[in-house]
Design an enzyme around this catalytic site. Structure first.
Site, PDB file in Angstrom:
ATOM      1  N   CYS A 117       0.859  -1.172   0.000  1.00  0.00           N
ATOM      2  CA  CYS A 117       0.000   0.000   0.000  1.00  0.00           C
ATOM      3  C   CYS A 117       0.904   1.233   0.000  1.00  0.00           C
ATOM      4  CB  CYS A 117      -0.897   0.002   1.237  1.00  0.00           C
ATOM      5  SG  CYS A 117      -1.833   1.538   1.421  1.00  0.00           S
ATOM      6  N   ASP A 147      -0.420  -5.635   0.273  1.00  0.00           N
ATOM      7  CA  ASP A 147      -1.705  -5.884  -0.377  1.00  0.00           C
ATOM      8  C   ASP A 147      -1.578  -7.212  -1.109  1.00  0.00           C
ATOM      9  OD1 ASP A 147      -3.247  -3.658   0.313  1.00  0.00           O
ATOM     10  OD2 ASP A 147      -2.408  -2.446  -1.299  1.00  0.00           O
TER      11      ASP A 147
END
Length: 122
Positions: A34, A41
């Site tokens: 992120c 992520d």
């Protein structure tokens, strides 16, 4: 020598360029970071394409996708970058890249980018 991530996409000649056929690939272990928090992520990246003269070599694709593991990227940006890089390397007749990102903060995100700019029919 250990394998390392790489942004180099290798190709090989389409073994049957006179026939239109679809190639589908799925990477259920894609990760990036992120860009706001630095937290990982997780996503499944799905690639579908109809090759023209070139096909992507799978190990190079694996190493290419692995190269995002320590890079910050918004879901929309990374999905479109993957499509742009693959289209540049392959010049396919059609291609769709889908980034199906795991739930984060209560939100599930799916980003679909296509070349030409229309999704492949199921």
């Amino acid at each position: 020598m250990p394998t390392k991530p790489s942004r180099e996409l290798e190709t090989f000649p389409n073994p049957n360029p006179r026939r239109s056929y679809e190639i589908s690939m799925e990477c259920p272990e894609f990760t990036c970071l992120c860009p706001r928090t630095g937290q990982p992520d997780f996503a499944t990246i799905r690639i579908r394409y109809v090759p023209d003269k070139q096909c992507v070599e799978l190990k190079s694709l694996k190493l290419y996708l692995w190269s995002y593991r320590s890079e910050g990227a918004f879901h929309e940006a990374v999905t479109n970058k993957i499509l742009d890089d693959l289209v540049s390397a392959l010049q396919p007749k059609r291609m769709t890249v889908e980034g199906d990102f795991a739930v984060r903060g209560g939100l599930h995100t799916v980003v679909v980018a296509s070349h030409p700019d229309a999704a492949l029919e199921p």
